[in-house]
Structures are given as structure tokens and as C-alpha cells.
Design an enzyme around this catalytic site. Structure first.
Site, PDB file in Angstrom:
ATOM      1  N   LYS A  31      -7.184  23.385  28.441  1.00  0.00           N
ATOM      2  CA  LYS A  31      -7.228  21.922  28.443  1.00  0.00           C
ATOM      3  C   LYS A  31      -6.388  21.357  27.298  1.00  0.00           C
ATOM      4  CE  LYS A  31     -11.211  20.325  29.618  1.00  0.00           C
ATOM      5  NZ  LYS A  31     -12.608  19.815  29.641  1.00  0.00           N
ATOM      6  N   LYS A  70     -16.102  26.658  21.748  1.00  0.00           N
ATOM      7  CA  LYS A  70     -17.304  26.165  22.420  1.00  0.00           C
ATOM      8  C   LYS A  70     -18.497  26.953  21.919  1.00  0.00           C
ATOM      9  CE  LYS A  70     -17.704  23.014  25.751  1.00  0.00           C
ATOM     10  NZ  LYS A  70     -16.859  21.816  25.910  1.00  0.00           N
ATOM     11  N   THR A  77     -14.214  10.210  28.366  1.00  0.00           N
ATOM     12  CA  THR A  77     -14.101  11.156  29.469  1.00  0.00           C
ATOM     13  C   THR A  77     -14.229  10.454  30.816  1.00  0.00           C
ATOM     14  OG1 THR A  77     -15.011  12.922  28.084  1.00  0.00           O
ATOM     15  CG2 THR A  77     -14.988  13.291  30.452  1.00  0.00           C
TER      16      THR A  77
END
Length: 412
Positions: free
Chosen positions: A91, A103, A186
Site C-alpha cells: 500500500k 502492523k 479512509t
């Protein structure tokens, strides 16, 4: 059972083969560069002690410090963190962001914690996370965390180091160096990338019928954006309830209804709908905005939408993706569609280092330009390789940028 890590790795290998990525580079990227797993105790409000399991996966830092994503979720495990870190690397690279994928999080249910227990949990996570810092690994918000959680984490980091470092944590409040527009980044970005895809295929936005699975922060903001653009949001589904109205739902009123009733059920002039019914409903645009792996091959066979916009991470299996493309459905992939927050985090980082902060209009326009550019570059890459899949175009672009960084560093 859906294997998120296996699917993500296989997708990377497929893109690498088409893009002729150096085999040594592919081998390096086939697993995370670093994984940290740790346990720590927390004193609960009743005086008892609970032990919590936590993880952090950092995929590659070839392009820059690993960043983003801290989940607090009951079912979180290290394999999920590895898969998400890989997707975050793609991404970032697909959006020309100089960062690697990170993450992690804690296996816990934030709904069952008091505010004080949640604060102690966030602070303990930051104390035990090694390494971390603005030039190494930068946590951000994700499922189960918010700006307040990030504020606690930033404060804990600064208490430990003894100096202010606003770029050490993303998605924090503006008063602590965060950037405006984080909440809607988002969801609004999902619509902006959809618009770019619609222009690309000559699809008329106004009047389009939209179905959205997932009505949390991302899904609800996206729904509002679709409605404001003249679309009809005909179906919405969340974990325990869903509604459908042939003539369209009033999104603002639906949000108020959920606030008052705690559920979508019983909304006026609408009927109940299941996930399966939503995926198969009469719509032009389908937006999975919940969790990974929900659009399977069987589900894909029932989809009537002309465009599928992935607001969630990896909601579509590889088999389903292939079937949808064969059926002429335009798939707007997650690494482009839900990248609004990672672009915002990049802007937040820039402002944190410079101590110069931008206004909301500048941030919104910059986000839109970066998202649209990412989609256009992926679409052009797909066309260059003779592919129907914009997803593969995005992954090839990303892998080529990471490959260039790795080879320039002399790692392979």
C-alpha cells in the site's frame, strides 16, 4: 478457512512473476523482516492481574521506517499481523510513500475494558514495543484503537525517551501534532478512488445504486460521500443487522437511528437484509468495508454490481477476484481504495518533523491527488502488461519500487 497470509503471499508471487522481480528480492519479501511477540501484565480495576499477548510485524524497511496499524482485537494473532504488514508495504509503495509496512497489536476485547484499563494497556504496549520511534517503526490506529489510544502511546514514548517526538506515533489528536481529517480519511478516500475508477471506465456516478457491507468509521463515511455525490445507498449491513430500501436509504437518518437504537434493525421504510443478500442485491457498486475474505468464489457468482470497491483489507479471495474480472466487474483493490489514511499519516509525519502544520483544505486536496495518482499509475501498469486486474498493476508497481530500493542498498 480463509488464510490471509497465504493469499497475500501468493498474490505477491503472482505479481512478481509478471513484473519479473528479482528472485532474491522476492525471497527476501516472502516473510517479514522482523516480528516481535511479547506478553505483559496489567492491573485491572478490581485489583486483579491479567496477562495480555501482543505482536508487531515489520515487513520491510527498504523504502523507509515501517509504519501504521495497531489493533486491539480478541482474535488477533501473529499470522494476521504478518499478512497485514505485507499488505501495508504494498500500500505504501503503490502510493509512492517512503515507508515500509508495519502492523501489530494486542489480543484483547476493548469493549470489555474500562477507560483506565485501556489506557494502561496502550501504555504497556508502547513500553514493551522494541524497537520503535520516528525513524524505526511508527504505530498508528486500527481496529479497536483511536486517537485517544494513540495519544496515550505517544505520551508513553515521550516519557520513556525524555523528549518530544510527534512523528513517533500516527493518528493522534491535532493538539499533539496530529493532522486534521484523520477520522474521514479512509472513508472519503474510498469514494475518491471510486470516482477515478468510474471515470476510467465511463461509469456514471450520479444515480448509481450502492450496497455497503460494514458501517463503522470507514463504511459510514463512504456511505455519506456516495449519497452526497447523488448515488443511492440501497443496502447497508454491519455485524448484527442490515437494511435494504429499493429507493435508497437516508444515510444521516440511518446513523441517527443506530445511535438511538443500537442497531440498524427497524429503520423506517426498509427491510432486513443478510450479508449474503447484500452481496447479491440489485446494485451498481458493491463496497465491502468490514473484514478480509468475505467475497469468496461462491459469493462472486451472485454479485450483480458493475464495480466492487474494496474499503476493507483483502475482502476478496484470489479465486473470487479472477471470477469477477472474467464477468466484467471492475475491482478497485484495497491497496488503492482504502489508502486514504496512509497518505494522511505520511502528511502527519512530514508536519511532525517540520513543526509546520497544514490546513484542512490543503490536506483534503493533497490526499485526493495522491489517491487518484496511485489508481492511475496502477491502471496504466495493468494496461502495459495486458492485464484486466488493476490490483496486479498496483502490486507490480509497488514491488518494482521496493525492488529498486533493495537493490540500491545492496541487500540482494
Amino acid at each position: 478457512m480463509y488464510d490471509f497470509l497465504k493469499q497475500s503471499t501468493e498474490l505477491m508471487r503472482q505479481a512478481a512473476k509478471i513484473g519479473e522481480i528479482n528472485p532474491d528480492v522476492l525471497e527476501l519479501l516472502s516473510g517479514p523482516g522482523r516480528v516481535t511477540s511479547f506478553r505483559f501484565p496489567i492491573k485491572m480495576d478490581d485489583g486483579s492481574t491479567r496477562i495480555f499477548q501482543a505482536h508487531r510485524a515489520c515487513h520491510t524497511d527498504a523504502l523507509g521506517a515501517t509504519r501504521d496499524g495497531t489493533r486491539i482485537s480478541p482474535d488477533l494473532d501473529v499470522e494476521e499481523c504478518k499478512a497485514l504488514a505485507l499488505v501495508m508495504s504494498i500500500k505504501h509503495a503503490a502510493g509512492r510513500i517512503p515507508a515500509g509496512g508495519g502492523k501489530g497489536g494486542i489480543a484483547a476485547d476493548p469493549r470489555k475494558l474500562s477507560k483506565h484499563e485501556l489506557e494502561r494497556l496502550c501504555r504497556a504496549y508502547m513500553r514493551h514495543l522494541r524497537p520503535s520511534g520516528p525513524n524505526t517503526d511508527v504505530p498508528g490506529a486500527d481496529i479497536g484503537t483511536d486517537m485517544q489510544c494513540m495519544a496515550w502511546m505517544l505520551d508513553e514514548y515521550e516519557q520513556i525517551t525524555g523528549y518530544h517526538a510527534p512523528a513517533a506515533v500516527n493518528d493522534k489528536p491535532t493538539i499533539l501534532g496530529g493532522t486534521p481529517g484523520g477520522y474521514e480519511a479512509t472513508g472519503a478516500g474510498v469514494f475518491e478512488v471510486f470516482e477515478a475508477a468510474a471515470r476510467d471506465i465511463g461509469f456514471k456516478v450520479e444515480g448509481a445504486r450502492v450496497a455497503i457491507q460494514g458501517f463503522g468509521q470507514v463504511g459510514s463515511i463512504a456511505a455519506q460521500c456516495f449519497q452526497q455525490a447523488g448515488c443511492k445507498v440501497v443496502a447497508v449491513r454491519e455485524v448484527d443487522s442490515g437494511v435494504y430500501a429499493e429507493d435508497g436509504l437516508d444515510v444521516e437518518e440511518l446513523l441517527k437511528h443506530r445511535e438511538e437504537k443500537g442497531s440498524l434493525e427497524g429503520f423506517k421504510n426498509a427491510k432486513s437484509i443478510t450479508n449474503e443478500e447484500l452481496f447479491a442485491c440489485d446494485c451498481d457498486v458493491l463496497v465491502p468495508a468490514a473484514v478480509q475474505g468475505v467475497i469468496t468464489k461462491d459469493v462472486a457468482e451472485t454479485v450483480k454490481a458493475r464495480i466492487l470497491v474494496e474499503a476493507a483489507n483483502s475482502p476478496t479471495t484470489m479465486e473470487a477476484d479472477e471470477l469477477l474480472l472474467e464477468r466484467g466487474v471492475t475491482v478497485v483493490p484495497d491497496v488503492l481504495a482504502n489508502a486514504g489514511s496512509v497518505h494522511l499519516c505520511q502528511m502527519e509525519r512530514t508536519q511532525g518533523f517540520s513543526d509546520q502544520y497544514w490546513n484542512t483544505d490543503t490536506i483534503k486536496e493533497e490526499r485526493r491527488k495522491r489517491l487518484v495518482r496511485g489508481y492511475q499509475e496502477a491502471s496504466e501498469c495493468a494496461e502495459r502488461y495486458g492485464l484486466k486486474s488493476v490490483r496486479l498493476g498496483a502490486w507490480i508497481n509497488a514491488l518494482k519500487r521496493i525492488e529498486e530500493a533493495i537493490l540500491s542498498r545492496g541487500w540482494c
